[in-house]
Write an enzyme that holds these catalytic residues in place. Structure first.
Site, short mmCIF file in Angstrom:
data_model
loop_
_atom_site.label_atom_id
_atom_site.label_comp_id
_atom_site.label_asym_id
_atom_site.label_seq_id
_atom_site.Cartn_x
_atom_site.Cartn_y
_atom_site.Cartn_z
N ASP A 180 -11.83 3.45 -19.97
CA ASP A 180 -12.14 4.56 -19.08
C ASP A 180 -12.19 5.84 -19.92
OD1 ASP A 180 -12.01 6.77 -17.37
OD2 ASP A 180 -10.88 5.67 -15.85
N ARG A 223 -1.35 21.73 -16.19
CA ARG A 223 -2.35 21.05 -17.00
C ARG A 223 -3.46 22.04 -17.34
NH1 ARG A 223 -6.06 15.91 -15.33
NH2 ARG A 223 -7.05 17.57 -14.15
N PHE A 274 -4.72 6.83 -14.39
CA PHE A 274 -5.11 7.52 -13.17
C PHE A 274 -5.12 6.47 -12.07
CE2 PHE A 274 -8.21 9.28 -10.13
CZ PHE A 274 -7.67 10.55 -9.96
N TYR A 329 -18.31 14.57 -14.35
CA TYR A 329 -18.10 15.91 -13.80
C TYR A 329 -17.01 16.69 -14.50
CZ TYR A 329 -15.04 12.91 -10.91
OH TYR A 329 -14.15 11.97 -10.48
N LYS A 330 -16.45 16.13 -15.56
CA LYS A 330 -15.44 16.87 -16.32
C LYS A 330 -16.12 17.52 -17.52
CE LYS A 330 -11.95 13.54 -14.75
NZ LYS A 330 -11.21 14.35 -13.78
#
Lengths: 408, 408
Positions: B209, B383, B140, B234-235
């Site tokens: 990560d 996705r 990312f 937050y995922k």
């Protein structure tokens, strides 16, 4: 009623800002700790409930666009801008004050080193880089710790000096100077215009920490040519516990702002997902990662209490409040029990009064028990903050009266 | 009902995690974007209302002690710990993922340089420092940008390599390696145990990560000897938009963790207000400034949905969901319209499926209009994230069926 009690009533009656108190959730206590954590603005609870239940709960990811989440850091920055004398497009909200001090100081050093006048003959025929950061020796500690790290990571030495010593300490080696607008302990207001001018004349950059001034007095960032500034939003801006801080980068410097924390939110094309970093233009360059939406939108609601409130009127009331508090303290408190650390001249005073006092920790405890909330600063300071939006003159008179009772 | 529809109903009936769905606020949509923003846990709105109205509005500064605000970063870190296979006292919550990547990478380089084995003969009779950071070339983007800054500020070069290339790229120059546990685009799960071992064998430190793995599969930080890790909340952890990230520092390394962001919250005695920095012991050393309380306590409430939920059961359901989705896609979608980028072997799969598809942006728009929410990743990827706590097999069957309809 005492003479000062009568005077307090008269001052409150004449106070044009008095109705603003209704924009906050308050109770019977005299809250003189708004310079630590501002009181809750009355519109925040419903706003946050909407952010949680509807924006997050129902719209979910659509809110990044539809609820304006993505642009919140700049939008809220523009709400803070008039309070610190900045035109729009120069302030971005996010991260903590400490993190913003790091961004600003490292960027300041990098700018100083790339300026035309940044190299100077060192007397041996060569040139040397700007390699010194000056830091306010009386600063709130975190600024000093972060300044030391910024110095270490940019190959600078860190030199603590008092703000008064800054003009004499500046040299061709100075890259950046980190200063507090108002001293967190004593409430002393430093001379931002002249110190900024002196730092710039030396070819360095000043970074101003506005934590204890923004929202209490005019700052005049644009007017006084300030390049970089940071501040928190949970004191006089009432953003809530640990609400996001902000970073000001003067428009003319934005293209040269070289952040040590270039996160995806500061990329020119954040959703391009490109491996190479290309910085955004404008204030957005000061962003880092995904913005902390709940805290940020609580702050946005909190800033609405400022609608129609000129910061000059706030400053006038702030000085009247601290003047009146000092007057009441002199009148009520037994001689010799407290000494004010806060400067008497208005031009050197922030929006707080710090009183040195034996057994200050115990005294503050007893004040709080009696409904007068200030705070204690190690080792011997009683600190009282005056937020003009919700503190009145009767509060002030009561605080001094209760202090006198406690000290008798 | 189709055979797959029947199968979905059977799988849902047998799913022991199915009742967890009631712990979330959901509607009729099939929400397959929990790997971008997790759905709202049902207990969060009331908790946040209490934090705002009572803790901030009534108790005000007293809440730093009385409501546990001050210790929230470590306390909430300990709630995340079991989800990533960590014993208590090693995780601290705060700041964004980007900021935590910076802390971890700089600290990793500093540790590698002070290790006994960190210097190596360079063949010319001298020694040289560890001066290279390897970064996942498919990362990312923010991780790559921050890694470049960390390299620049520690005098390292940055070398992007694919995770598969890491073992061959390691050398006596390698100081740190920044890796993703699960690739944000393809959903590929990388081999954390063997990559960590390879990095350590080379005398370097791996920084993992966990943004796309924590909460979806067992991570085993302690078990696999990981030194440093970061992640967002937050995922799959459902902490809310931009909720604070976390930093894991293995217990044995904590005394050597030398943060580039030593704020007052990471001081051994934060309220001593001392000019010299002395780092706290334990996880608290990873803190920086004042914690962002509203967002942090929303996360704390969100983590309660995990009470009594073993992450192994979550992983089993996650694999069953992605298997079933791929099965439905094969059965429903016309041949050749999509290609899965997500690995088939379970050991290489996270909790998402990425499908390459012509006109993916337009296709996703039409899926969302029909109540199937995934996301589009430039230039041609659909996705779909599968959060086992609230996605069921009927959702999966419906998503594939609607996708087939859109593509016909």
């Amino acid at each position: 009623m005492s003479d000062l009690g009568t005077k307090a009533r008269e001052l409150d009656s004449a106070d044009e800002l008095a109705p603003l108190r209704d924009r906050f959730v308050l109770d019977g206590t005299v809250y003189l700790d708004g310079n630590s954590l501002g009181a809750l603005p009355a519109n925040v609870p419903d706003r946050i409930a909407d952010v949680v239940r509807r924006q997050w709960g129902e719209l979910r990811i659509r809110s990044w666009e539809e609820s304006g989440w993505w642009t919140a850091p700049e939008r809220i920055g523009d709400r803070i801008a008039p309070l610190v004398g900045a035109a729009p497009g120069q302030i971005v909200v996010g991260d903590s004050t400490s993190v913003n001090v790091f961004k600003a100081l490292v960027a300041a050093v990098r700018m100083a080193r790339t300026d035309g006048g940044a190299r100077t003959d060192d007397g041996t025929g060569g040139t040397r880089d700007r390699d010194e950061i000056l830091v306010d020796a009386t600063t709130f500690p975190t600024d000093g710790y972060i300044a030391r790290s910024a110095a270490r990571m940019t190959g600078c030495t860190l030199r603590p000096v008092t703000p008064a010593e800054v003009p004499g300490a500046l040299s061709a080696r100075t890259a950046a100077v980190l200063l507090n607008h108002v001293d967190y302990r004593t409430g002393r207001l430093h001379d931002l215009p002249s110190l900024t001018a002196a730092v710039h004349a030396a070819g360095a950059y000043a970074v101003w920490d506005l934590c204890h001034s923004a929202g209490a007095l005019p700052v005049g960032l644009d007017e006084h040519g300030v390049g970089l500034a940071v501040g928190c939003t949970y004191k006089y801006l009432n953003g809530g516990p640990g609400s996001p801080a902000y970073l000001y980068v003067r428009r003319e410097l934005q293209d040269r702002f070289d952040s040590p924390l270039p996160g995806w939110n500061s990329h020119a094309e954040p959703f391009g997902m490109r491996p190479d970093f290309e910085p955004a233009s404008g204030a957005r360059r000061g962003r880092v990662g995904t913005p902390d939406i709940l805290s940020m939108l609580a702050l946005e609601a909190a800033l609405e209490v400022w609608d129609g409130v000129p910061v000059e009127a706030v400053r006038a009331k702030s000085l009247a409040l601290t003047d009146f508090f000092l007057e009441c303290v002199v009148a009520y408190v037994p001689d010799g029990r407290v000494t004010s650390l806060t400067p008497v001249p208005h031009g050197e005073r922030g929006s707080q009064v710090a009183l040195r006092c034996a057994d200050a920790g115990e005294v503050m405890k007893r004040l709080i028990e009696r409904g007068v909330v200030g705070d204690f600063r190690h080792p011997d300071v009683l600190r009282f903050g005056f937020t003009p939006l919700y503190v009145g003159f009767a509060d002030v008179e009561r605080a001094a009266r209760v202090l006198a009772e406690v000290l008798r």
